[in-house]
Design a protein around this motif. Structure first.
Motif, PDB file in Angstrom:
ATOM      1  N   GLY A  11     -24.645  -6.044  -2.191  1.00 17.91           N
ATOM      2  CA  GLY A  11     -23.893  -4.888  -2.651  1.00 17.91           C
ATOM      3  C   GLY A  11     -23.308  -4.125  -1.476  1.00 17.91           C
ATOM      4  N   MET A  12     -23.000  -2.867  -1.703  1.00 11.13           N
ATOM      5  CA  MET A  12     -22.447  -2.008  -0.659  1.00 11.13           C
ATOM      6  C   MET A  12     -23.607  -1.312   0.049  1.00 11.13           C
ATOM      7  N   TRP A  13     -23.794  -1.570   1.342  1.00 13.14           N
ATOM      8  CA  TRP A  13     -24.909  -1.010   2.079  1.00 13.14           C
ATOM      9  C   TRP A  13     -24.491  -0.758   3.526  1.00 13.14           C
ATOM     10  N   ARG A  14     -25.303   0.064   4.220  1.00 13.83           N
ATOM     11  CA  ARG A  14     -25.089   0.300   5.644  1.00 13.83           C
ATOM     12  C   ARG A  14     -26.379   0.815   6.261  1.00 13.83           C
ATOM     13  N   VAL A  15     -26.542   0.546   7.549  1.00 12.68           N
ATOM     14  CA  VAL A  15     -27.668   1.076   8.310  1.00 12.68           C
ATOM     15  C   VAL A  15     -27.233   2.455   8.799  1.00 12.68           C
ATOM     16  N   VAL A  29     -31.730   2.267   5.688  1.00 10.95           N
ATOM     17  CA  VAL A  29     -30.616   1.579   5.018  1.00 10.95           C
ATOM     18  C   VAL A  29     -30.230   2.406   3.795  1.00 10.95           C
ATOM     19  N   GLN A  30     -28.927   2.538   3.575  1.00 11.94           N
ATOM     20  CA  GLN A  30     -28.415   3.240   2.403  1.00 11.94           C
ATOM     21  C   GLN A  30     -27.558   2.261   1.607  1.00 11.94           C
ATOM     22  N   ALA A  31     -27.841   2.140   0.319  1.00  9.55           N
ATOM     23  CA  ALA A  31     -27.102   1.204  -0.555  1.00  9.55           C
ATOM     24  C   ALA A  31     -26.620   1.934  -1.785  1.00  9.55           C
TER      25      ALA A  31
END
Length: 90
Positions: free
Chosen positions: A49-53, A86-88
């Motif tokens: 999915g859409m995620w980022r550190v 991490v944020q998703a």
């Protein structure tokens, strides 16, 4: 080991669409090295999915849309700790 977890509802991107969720999770990974020489350990994590550190104790390297790598130097006969968040969105 997961150290923190939060989930929040987001407004739908457009009227008539389903609401979204944002999940934030923090992790702590400790590595030990029993060798008499220093080593570098690769820690990899797969996400979909859409995620980022959003935070990390060492630089995060996004290898692909689904995988991130952290390269951790571990001293001879010592320990090293990686912490990251991490944020998703889904």
């Amino acid at each position: 080991m997961q150290t923190d977890y939060a989930q929040e509802q987001l407004a739908p991107p457009k009227r008539g669409m389903a609401p979204r969720q944002r999940i934030t999770a923090s992790y702590k990974v400790t590595m030990s090295n029993a060798k008499p020489t220093a080593v570098t350990v690769d820690v990899r994590e797969a996400r979909y999915g859409m995620w980022r550190v959003t935070e990390s104790s060492v630089p995060a390297e996004k290898l692909s849309a689904t995988e991130v790598r952290f390269r951790i130097p571990v001293p001879a006969n010592g320990d090293a700790t990686l912490t990251y968040t991490v944020q998703a969105e889904s």
